[in-house]
Enzyme design. Structure first.
Site, PDB file in Angstrom:
ATOM      1  N   LYS A  34      -9.995  -9.426  -0.894  1.00 30.93           N
ATOM      2  CA  LYS A  34     -10.791  -8.808  -1.967  1.00 30.93           C
ATOM      3  C   LYS A  34      -9.849  -8.135  -2.973  1.00 30.93           C
ATOM      4  O   LYS A  34      -8.660  -7.935  -2.693  1.00 30.93           O
ATOM      5  CB  LYS A  34     -11.775  -7.800  -1.383  1.00 30.93           C
ATOM      6  CG  LYS A  34     -11.142  -6.658  -0.625  1.00 30.93           C
ATOM      7  CD  LYS A  34     -12.198  -5.803   0.041  1.00 30.93           C
ATOM      8  CE  LYS A  34     -11.564  -4.726   0.889  1.00 30.93           C
ATOM      9  NZ  LYS A  34     -12.219  -3.447   0.813  1.00 30.93           N
ATOM     10  N   TYR A 253       8.457  13.456 -21.585  1.00 36.46           N
ATOM     11  CA  TYR A 253       7.322  14.289 -22.009  1.00 36.46           C
ATOM     12  C   TYR A 253       7.330  15.652 -21.326  1.00 36.46           C
ATOM     13  O   TYR A 253       7.668  15.770 -20.144  1.00 36.46           O
ATOM     14  CB  TYR A 253       6.000  13.590 -21.677  1.00 36.46           C
ATOM     15  CG  TYR A 253       5.652  12.480 -22.649  1.00 36.46           C
ATOM     16  CD1 TYR A 253       5.472  12.755 -24.007  1.00 36.46           C
ATOM     17  CD2 TYR A 253       5.506  11.174 -22.210  1.00 36.46           C
ATOM     18  CE1 TYR A 253       5.148  11.740 -24.901  1.00 36.46           C
ATOM     19  CE2 TYR A 253       5.181  10.156 -23.086  1.00 36.46           C
ATOM     20  CZ  TYR A 253       5.008  10.445 -24.436  1.00 36.46           C
ATOM     21  OH  TYR A 253       4.692   9.451 -25.316  1.00 36.46           O
TER      22      TYR A 253
HETATM   23  C1  LIG Z   1     -15.225  -3.756   5.413  1.00 31.91           C
HETATM   24  C2  LIG Z   1     -13.746  -3.954   5.463  1.00 31.91           C
HETATM   25  N1  LIG Z   1     -13.217  -4.716   6.422  1.00 31.91           N
HETATM   26  C3  LIG Z   1     -11.890  -4.925   6.534  1.00 31.91           C
HETATM   27  C4  LIG Z   1     -11.017  -4.360   5.632  1.00 31.91           C
HETATM   28  C5  LIG Z   1      -9.539  -4.611   5.801  1.00 31.91           C
HETATM   29  O1  LIG Z   1      -8.928  -3.407   6.207  1.00 31.91           O
HETATM   30  P1  LIG Z   1      -7.337  -3.288   6.230  1.00 31.91           P
HETATM   31  O2  LIG Z   1      -6.872  -3.620   4.860  1.00 31.91           O
HETATM   32  O3  LIG Z   1      -7.108  -1.852   6.573  1.00 31.91           O
HETATM   33  O4  LIG Z   1      -6.854  -4.252   7.260  1.00 31.91           O
HETATM   34  C6  LIG Z   1     -11.508  -3.538   4.617  1.00 31.91           C
HETATM   35  C7  LIG Z   1     -10.582  -2.910   3.678  1.00 31.91           C
HETATM   36  O5  LIG Z   1     -10.864  -2.065   2.879  1.00 31.91           O
HETATM   37  C8  LIG Z   1     -12.913  -3.338   4.519  1.00 31.91           C
HETATM   38  O6  LIG Z   1     -13.435  -2.564   3.560  1.00 31.91           O
END
Ligand SMILES: Cc1ncc(COP(=O)(O)O)c(C=O)c1O
Length: 363
Positions: A34, A253
């Protein structure tokens, strides 16, 4: 490409990390890609893992299309499920699996003709209190929606504290999830990278691997090196200015840094508009010509300034690593008061992702 700021993506590191993290059979593995694969490029990562991985996961339905356009054929789990009926319909045609967590989503899917319904998994809230049905509500949903059993439904939950393996809340959530898993005997999916590494009893039918694939540590008190994970992204820029300043003069800055001695300051072509965190304080490490230097003064929109007084011969166009193979992203994230997930996902579109091609003859 004139400006030399870039995020170099290492496919071999992605493959190494995936194999390193993959749980033993009979658990199956989903690669979480994602948010454009945590900033690494979803298509790049899916292609790198395509021979290893049987399933991918994204957050929202819109993230599926680029994968299909690139020829990625594996099923894709949509972790937030549908946001409207159109999402339900497109999930069917795009071979996506929707994780359903509320009753509005259930109604959209229940009202579809069975041949238009995609595969649906059910999210159970075991204590995170973000998404999902309570165990009792999930049992009630399963009792009242027969169609859920007529397809390959999996029960899904997510741990709130998996990065702290000894946190007792992990057991609390696991026991809560076990109540419905034992009662229904359905396939289950709960472990993220951290839980996959530390709690084999939580592997279940499917594990979901995210951050570990990208080479950052999923654990609060264990480094990526200790876990034998390799950086999948090297964020690199180059020196675009050199200034010799006198003791007592200031840099950048708000004149936020004052030189405690005569100093050589290199200006580097990366700033917060590229995703380098503005919160990085003086002292945040960078690597120049294989040696560590430190950020001094404020991070600007397009530039940072680093103290190279003790590194002989730094010159214009020298490469600077902001994080990656020589400098773990976790270390920079700690300096910025955040986590690696935020740093890599925030590398902006102005920064080209360049895929490292390893010459197989010389590798
Ligand atoms: C619902 C869900 N599953 C799995 C994962 C994967 O987790 P990780 O990146 O800590 O392995 C995430 C990451 O945000 C998540 O939101």
């Amino acid at each position: 490409m004139s400006r030399q700021t870039r995020a170099i993506i290492h496919p071999s590191a992605l493959q190494h990390n995936y194999v390193r993290l993959q749980p033993s059979l009979p658990s199956r593995t989903i690669a979480v890609i994602k948010a454009d694969a945590y900033g690494h490029g979803a298509v790049t990562v899916a292609k790198a893992l395509t021979d290893l991985c049987e399933c991918f996961a994204v957050a929202i339905c819109d993230e599926v299309r680029p994968l299909r356009e690139a020829g990625i054929a594996q099923p894709v789990v949509v972790l937030e499920g549908p946001h409207d009926v159109q999402d339900c319909l497109s999930a069917k045609t795009s071979n996506s699996i929707l994780v359903v967590h509320n009753r509005v989503q259930l109604d959209w899917l229940s009202n579809l003709p069975p041949h238009q319904r995609p595969v649906v998994w059910l999210k159970v809230d075991t204590g995170m209190h973000r998404l999902g049905f309570s165990v009792e509500d999930a049992i009630q949903v399963l009792n009242t929606h027969a169609w859920l059993h007529e397809q390959a439904c999996v029960l899904v939950t997510h741990f709130a504290c998996a990065d702290e393996p000894d946190n007792p809340f992990n057991t609390t959530q696991f026991e809560e999830f076990s109540r419905i898993a034992e009662k229904t005997k359905m396939p289950i999916c709960m472990a993220n990278s951290a839980a996959t590494l530390t709690h084999p009893e939580q592997w279940g039918t499917w594990c979901r691997l995210g951050i570990g694939i990208y080479g950052a540590t999923p654990l609060a008190n264990t480094s990526s090196q200790e876990l034998d994970l390799q950086a999948a992204m090297t964020l690199q820029a180059e020196v675009i200015g050199i200034h010799r300043i006198k003791e007592g003069e200031t840099v950048g800055y708000s004149r936020a840094w004052t030189a405690p001695r005569d100093s050589i300051i290199a200006t580097v072509g990366i700033g917060y508009a590229d995703g380098y965190p503005r919160h990085c304080p003086t002292g945040t490490p960078v690597v120049v010509n294989g040696q560590r230097a430190r950020l001094v003064g404020r991070v600007s929109m397009d530039m940072i300034t680093i103290d190279v007084t003790d590194i002989p011969g730094v010159t214009l166009q020298d490469k600077v690593e902001l994080w990656g193979r020589q400098l773990p992203v976790d270390e920079v994230a700690t300096c910025a008061g955040t986590i690696s997930y935020e740093l890599t996902t925030r590398v902006s579109t102005r920064v080209p992702r360049v895929i490292e091609h390893v010459d197989k003859v010389n590798a």
